[in-house]
Scaffold this active site. Structure first.
Site, PDB file in Angstrom:
ATOM      1  N   ASP A   1      -0.141   2.844   2.059  1.00  0.00           N
ATOM      2  CA  ASP A   1      -1.552   2.468   1.962  1.00  0.00           C
ATOM      3  C   ASP A   1      -1.830   1.187   2.757  1.00  0.00           C
ATOM      4  O   ASP A   1      -2.518   0.282   2.295  1.00  0.00           O
ATOM      5  CB  ASP A   1      -2.002   2.293   0.507  1.00  0.00           C
ATOM      6  CG  ASP A   1      -3.523   2.319   0.380  1.00  0.00           C
ATOM      7  OD1 ASP A   1      -4.199   2.786   1.320  1.00  0.00           O
ATOM      8  OD2 ASP A   1      -4.039   1.847  -0.647  1.00  0.00           O
TER       9      ASP A   1
ATOM     10  N   SER B   1     -10.689  -3.827  -1.905  1.00  0.00           N
ATOM     11  CA  SER B   1      -9.541  -3.149  -1.319  1.00  0.00           C
ATOM     12  C   SER B   1      -9.247  -3.641   0.087  1.00  0.00           C
ATOM     13  O   SER B   1     -10.124  -3.701   0.940  1.00  0.00           O
ATOM     14  CB  SER B   1      -9.814  -1.654  -1.273  1.00  0.00           C
ATOM     15  OG  SER B   1      -8.662  -0.954  -0.936  1.00  0.00           O
TER      16      SER B   1
ATOM     17  N   HIS C   1      -6.720   3.520   2.926  1.00  0.00           N
ATOM     18  CA  HIS C   1      -7.867   4.260   2.389  1.00  0.00           C
ATOM     19  C   HIS C   1      -9.200   3.591   2.714  1.00  0.00           C
ATOM     20  O   HIS C   1     -10.247   4.218   2.600  1.00  0.00           O
ATOM     21  CB  HIS C   1      -7.710   4.489   0.874  1.00  0.00           C
ATOM     22  CG  HIS C   1      -7.866   3.268   0.026  1.00  0.00           C
ATOM     23  ND1 HIS C   1      -6.799   2.563  -0.473  1.00  0.00           N
ATOM     24  CD2 HIS C   1      -8.972   2.635  -0.415  1.00  0.00           C
ATOM     25  CE1 HIS C   1      -7.236   1.559  -1.193  1.00  0.00           C
ATOM     26  NE2 HIS C   1      -8.549   1.567  -1.169  1.00  0.00           N
TER      27      HIS C   1
END
Length: 495
Positions: free
Chosen positions: A249, A332, A216
């Protein structure tokens, strides 16, 4: 545990694939209410001590002490004794920091501009703060080693003009030592697309210029967008996507022109050997603050976490490492390190109190903050996915070969009771079919792990690789059965 960025299932309502069919919908809300975030306290700036008095006559101040011993050292210690100070602390990393009020400069004991009683008030305030920090916990208290000697006169403060490097405990195994080594290999990634952009983190995976991060993080630039990778020294390089795995992910990007001699891969640990309570270090760019280092512990292992977004993209599932290290949007894709400086996970999601109490991956428009519940993809899984992406550019998933029923409210994960719009509940000739599983069966354990929901089932399946054999416990018509399933394979993400 489900997440804030939810994905709508493109097929019939309630019918969901288990272990790698089509895009999946929002996971059931099985999380507990999150506690309120305590407000931060701020120390008072009111001086501590008696009222102001006129300064005494010149020469009335006591002479400086013979030495300024670290907090807890004896005034009579020899030079050899002081050279070995401080002893190892109780902090997981043994971290120590110099103190004169946490870096505040101390005044000269012979300066007539500062009255004795007023300086004494400052000393008392610093001591009070140090005592409060010590009361919070041994780890924090260990950072508050004072330079003021116990042999000093009451009401005076002496701060050494030179810093004892040994007292800072910047050994390679300290937080400072680990951060110094890891920061040059941790990067900030900016992804720019035609519709959206975002900032995340990644780290050097090999000397060929591959960078490991979250899917993402790079998704905004996946369709002809621009990727920029920035190192801790400020240098920036353009990069391209090598491969993306939406379900895991995980993504791999590569620098277009890798600099020679600059790429030092971060060492990878063994996430299977991680224990609850192990120390952790997270590095990233929370809210754009590049090179931020935070610490914590492993709070839990094998935490089922499902995340998605509102675009209809495939949801991601992980058997996550949970940590209380402070991680926020922008962290992230960054590394979660152990006390040896090895990567044990990729920071991927947090639980937040906003947006209905769900979790969200970093880099989204929802600016939720850390409440001490962060989740990282175990590095053993991420490494296998990364190697697959580098080799073929496409992800590979283990599958059970069934459609799961997310409308089922009982314990376990139920296989759809009947076919859905021509799609069989159990794929003919697939792994589940060969093992004797039937429509309507409820799976309660997979390879010894209790299954309490459909997302938990997928998280557990995807922690395995195609071809592995797993034991499945299920119920049918109120009776419990056990079978062995050889997991199948699916190549590529569902569209």
């Amino acid at each position: 545990m489900s997440t804030e960025h939810e994905s709508g299932f493109t097929g019939p309502q309630g019918a969901q694939p288990a272990g790698g069919h089509d895009a999946v919908g929002p996971a059931p809300d099985r999380t507990a209410q999150q506690p309120a975030v305590p407000s931060d306290g701020a120390p008072s700036d009111t001086p501590v001590g008696g009222p102001y008095q006129a300064p005494p006559q010149p020469g009335a101040y006591p002479p400086p002490p013979a030495h300024s011993a670290p907090f807890g050292a004896e005034a009579g210690d020899t030079a050899a004794d002081r050279a070995s100070w401080p002893p190892p602390s109780g902090h997981p990393f043994g971290a120590g920091q110099p103190v004169g009020g946490w870096g505040a400069p101390g005044g000269s004991t012979t300066d007539p501009q500062y009255p004795r009683r007023k300086r004494g008030g400052l000393t008392a305030l610093v001591a009070a703060v140090a005592i409060v920090a010590g009361a919070i916990g041994g780890g924090i208290g260990a950072w508050a080693n004072s330079d003021s000697g116990s042999g000093s006169s009451a009401g005076s403060t002496t701060v050494s003009s030179t810093v004892d490097r040994a007292a800072l405990n910047r050994a390679p195994t300290s937080v400072a030592g680990i951060a110094a080594k890891a920061l040059p290999s941790t990067v900030t990634i900016k992804a720019e697309g035609s519709q959206e952009s975002g900032t995340g983190t990644g780290f050097v995976y090999d000397t060929q210029g591959h960078i490991l991060t979250n899917n993402h993080v790079v998704a905004p630039a996946a369709d002809g967008g621009k990727l920029t990778v920035k190192f801790s020294d400020g240098s920036s390089y353009s990069a391209s996507v090598v491969g993306r795995a939406e379900g895991y992910d995980v993504a791999v990007v590569k620098l277009d022109n890798p600099p020679k001699g600059k790429l030092t891969p971060l060492p990878l640990g063994d996430s299977d050997k991680v224990a609850v309570g192990d120390a952790t270090i997270a590095i990233g760019a929370p809210f754009g603050l590049e090179g931020t280092v935070t610490t914590g512990i492993v709070s839990a292992k094998d935490r089922p976490v499902a995340s998605g977004d509102s675009t209809g993209a495939q949801a991601s599932y992980m058997n996550a490492l949970q940590t209380d290290a402070s991680i926020n949007p922008g962290n992230s894709g960054g590394p979660l390190l152990n006390a040896g400086g090895q990567v044990i996970g990729i920071n991927s999601a947090i639980q937040s109190t906003s947006g209905g109490g769900g979790s969200s991956p970093f880099g989204q428009t929802e600016q939720a903050g850390s409440i001490g519940l962060g989740f990282a993809i175990p590095i053993n899984q991420a490494k296998w996915v990364a190697d697959t992406l580098i080799k073929s550019g496409r992800p590979v998933y283990a599958i059970l070969g069934v459609l799961r029923n997310d409308n089922y409210t009982g314990d376990g994960a139920q296989i759809m009771p009947s076919d859905v719009q021509g799609t069989p509940a159990v794929t003919a000739g697939g792994p589940a079919d060969k093992a004797g599983l039937k429509p309507g069966d409820v799976i309660t354990k997979l390879d010894g792990v209790p299954i309490d929901s459909g997302p938990t089932l997928v998280s557990e399946i995807w922690s395995h690789r195609p071809g592995e054999q797993v034991q499945v416990v299920y119920t049918r018509s109120g009776e419990t059965h056990t079978t062995t399933v050889t997991l199948g394979e699916r190549v590529g993400d569902s569209q």
